[in-house]
Design a protein around this motif. Structure first.
Motif, PDB file in Angstrom:
ATOM      1  N   LEU A   1       0.826  -1.206   0.000  1.00 34.85           N
ATOM      2  CA  LEU A   1       0.000   0.000   0.000  1.00 34.85           C
ATOM      3  C   LEU A   1       0.863   1.260   0.000  1.00 34.85           C
ATOM      4  N   ARG A   2       1.923   1.235   0.763  1.00 37.23           N
ATOM      5  CA  ARG A   2       2.814   2.406   0.792  1.00 37.23           C
ATOM      6  C   ARG A   2       3.498   2.587  -0.560  1.00 37.23           C
ATOM      7  N   ASP A   3       3.876   1.483  -1.186  1.00 36.99           N
ATOM      8  CA  ASP A   3       4.496   1.560  -2.521  1.00 36.99           C
ATOM      9  C   ASP A   3       3.525   2.154  -3.540  1.00 36.99           C
ATOM     10  N   MET A   4       2.239   1.958  -3.307  1.00 32.36           N
ATOM     11  CA  MET A   4       1.212   2.487  -4.202  1.00 32.36           C
ATOM     12  C   MET A   4       0.820   3.916  -3.853  1.00 32.36           C
ATOM     13  N   GLY A   5       1.443   4.462  -2.800  1.00 33.71           N
ATOM     14  CA  GLY A   5       1.115   5.814  -2.373  1.00 33.71           C
ATOM     15  C   GLY A   5      -0.146   5.900  -1.543  1.00 33.71           C
ATOM     16  N   GLN A   6      -0.592   4.776  -1.016  1.00 34.79           N
ATOM     17  CA  GLN A   6      -1.822   4.713  -0.213  1.00 34.79           C
ATOM     18  C   GLN A   6      -1.473   4.716   1.277  1.00 34.79           C
ATOM     19  N   ASP A   7      -0.895   5.825   1.720  1.00 29.95           N
ATOM     20  CA  ASP A   7      -0.422   5.902   3.109  1.00 29.95           C
ATOM     21  C   ASP A   7      -1.572   5.849   4.111  1.00 29.95           C
ATOM     22  N   GLU A   8      -2.720   6.415   3.748  1.00 31.41           N
ATOM     23  CA  GLU A   8      -3.836   6.438   4.695  1.00 31.41           C
ATOM     24  C   GLU A   8      -4.339   5.015   4.970  1.00 31.41           C
ATOM     25  N   LEU A   9      -4.519   4.224   3.925  1.00 33.07           N
ATOM     26  CA  LEU A   9      -4.949   2.843   4.105  1.00 33.07           C
ATOM     27  C   LEU A   9      -3.884   2.030   4.833  1.00 33.07           C
ATOM     28  N   ALA A  10      -2.619   2.261   4.491  1.00 33.78           N
ATOM     29  CA  ALA A  10      -1.529   1.541   5.151  1.00 33.78           C
ATOM     30  C   ALA A  10      -1.499   1.866   6.640  1.00 33.78           C
ATOM     31  N   SER A  11      -1.712   3.133   6.991  1.00 29.32           N
ATOM     32  CA  SER A  11      -1.690   3.539   8.400  1.00 29.32           C
ATOM     33  C   SER A  11      -2.854   2.943   9.170  1.00 29.32           C
ATOM     34  N   ARG A  12      -4.027   2.876   8.543  1.00 29.49           N
ATOM     35  CA  ARG A  12      -5.183   2.276   9.217  1.00 29.49           C
ATOM     36  C   ARG A  12      -4.922   0.809   9.517  1.00 29.49           C
ATOM     37  N   LEU A  13      -4.379   0.108   8.545  1.00 33.00           N
ATOM     38  CA  LEU A  13      -4.093  -1.310   8.738  1.00 33.00           C
ATOM     39  C   LEU A  13      -3.000  -1.503   9.782  1.00 33.00           C
ATOM     40  N   GLU A  14      -1.972  -0.678   9.727  1.00 41.01           N
ATOM     41  CA  GLU A  14      -0.862  -0.771  10.684  1.00 41.01           C
ATOM     42  C   GLU A  14      -1.338  -0.480  12.102  1.00 41.01           C
ATOM     43  N   LYS A  15      -2.212   0.505  12.243  1.00 41.80           N
ATOM     44  CA  LYS A  15      -2.748   0.852  13.568  1.00 41.80           C
ATOM     45  C   LYS A  15      -3.555  -0.308  14.143  1.00 41.80           C
ATOM     46  N   SER A  16      -4.352  -0.957  13.303  1.00 40.80           N
ATOM     47  CA  SER A  16      -5.139  -2.102  13.769  1.00 40.80           C
ATOM     48  C   SER A  16      -4.230  -3.222  14.261  1.00 40.80           C
ATOM     49  N   MET A  17      -3.151  -3.459  13.541  1.00 40.96           N
ATOM     50  CA  MET A  17      -2.214  -4.499  13.949  1.00 40.96           C
ATOM     51  C   MET A  17      -1.505  -4.123  15.245  1.00 40.96           C
ATOM     52  N   ARG A  18      -1.113  -2.866  15.338  1.00 42.21           N
ATOM     53  CA  ARG A  18      -0.389  -2.416  16.529  1.00 42.21           C
ATOM     54  C   ARG A  18      -1.261  -2.505  17.776  1.00 42.21           C
ATOM     55  N   GLU A  19      -2.535  -2.181  17.608  1.00 42.63           N
ATOM     56  CA  GLU A  19      -3.454  -2.211  18.749  1.00 42.63           C
ATOM     57  C   GLU A  19      -4.084  -3.586  18.927  1.00 42.63           C
ATOM     58  N   ASN A  20      -3.706  -4.520  18.039  1.00 44.62           N
ATOM     59  CA  ASN A  20      -4.254  -5.878  18.093  1.00 44.62           C
ATOM     60  C   ASN A  20      -5.773  -5.846  18.111  1.00 44.62           C
TER      61      ASN A  20
END
Length: 276
Positions: free
Chosen positions: A214-233
């Motif tokens: 997603l980051r490679d595609m320039g989709q930082d907002e979607l990448a951050s949402r997914l990363e936040k979900s993983m971080r917060e389990n």
């Protein structure tokens, strides 16, 4: 909305005496059938072409967001050919887009299916409406019927992916559908869904790969949402609407009309109009 009744053909057996009685019954039945073949109206080639032109005009009016005109044109077709299923599907879309009564939209779609049980788009559209009503059972059922008729229908595949991920808690089944869609589309929301499904099935490395993609595609907002979900389990975050109800997840639901694609739910003319 007209619902033409099927012709009833009655055979009145004649009780003839001797060897000719049975033949008389057959002859009498045939005589009864002859008027039906004579008087059943069949659209002439010129009329069929005219109706096809009206159908295209209705589709064009819909694409220009002239929903009232689109409905009027579809009604002209139905007046001439009451069993023409795509016209009911078109009226349903125009009625829905014009914020008409949703129950009427559903009635149009079910009428379309009654006349053409293989009209894939009508099943897909019903699935979307029932998903919007949070009636997951009916929604899933209609999407599955659509996919059975057309195994390559990416809209139904994507819808079933989200249903299995968010409503059924079946991330592996969701992944199966997401991968089907990925073969025909590189939409970043598909990678977001796959990352969510990987995370929900404890495949964290694969989920991280989706974040990188997603980051490679320039989709930082979607990448951050997914990363936040993983971080917060936590479960994947889905937005809510103004009333606080869960909104349709990214990638699911009716598409806004554009110049090149009037809608993600439009049914173009399939087969010959004379088939109806």
């Amino acid at each position: 909305m007209p619902h033409p009744q099927p012709h009833r053909i009655f055979s009145l057996p004649l009780r003839g005496e001797g060897k000719g009685g049975g033949n008389q019954s057959i002859i009498f039945t045939c005589l009864l059938l002859i008027p039906l073949f004579i008087f059943i109206p069949t659209p002439a080639p010129a009329q069929i072409q005219n109706l096809k032109d009206i159908y295209e005009q209705a589709v064009d009016a819909y694409s220009k967001q002239q929903y009232g005109q689109s409905i009027e044109l579809y009604q002209k077709i139905i007046k001439a050919v009451p069993t023409f299923a795509p016209a009911y599907n078109g009226m349903a879309l125009a009625n829905q887009a014009a914020s008409g009564d949703e129950d009427v939209t559903i009635e149009y779609l079910k009428t379309a299916i009654s006349y053409d049980p293989k009209l894939v788009q009508a099943y897909d559209n019903l699935g979307r409406i029932y998903y919007g009503r949070q009636d997951i059972d009916q929604s899933e059922g209609y999407f599955e019927k659509a996919l059975k008729l057309d195994p390559t229908l990416s809209s139904a595949q994507l819808s079933l992916a989200w249903i299995n991920l968010l409503a059924r808690s079946k991330p592996l089944t969701a992944l199966k559908y997401f991968k089907m869609v990925l073969s025909v589309s590189q939409d970043p929301k598909i990678y977001f869904g796959m990352g969510s499904a990987y995370f929900a099935s404890n495949q964290r490395f694969e989920a991280m790969e989706m974040i990188t993609k997603l980051r490679d595609m320039g989709q930082d907002e979607l990448a951050s949402r997914l990363e936040k979900s993983m971080r917060e389990n936590a479960q994947v975050n889905t937005d809510t609407d103004a009333q606080g109800n869960p909104a349709q997840p990214a990638g699911l639901g009716p598409l806004a009309p554009t110049a090149d694609k009037p809608t993600g739910m439009q049914a173009r003319l399939r087969g010959k109009l004379s088939d109806y």
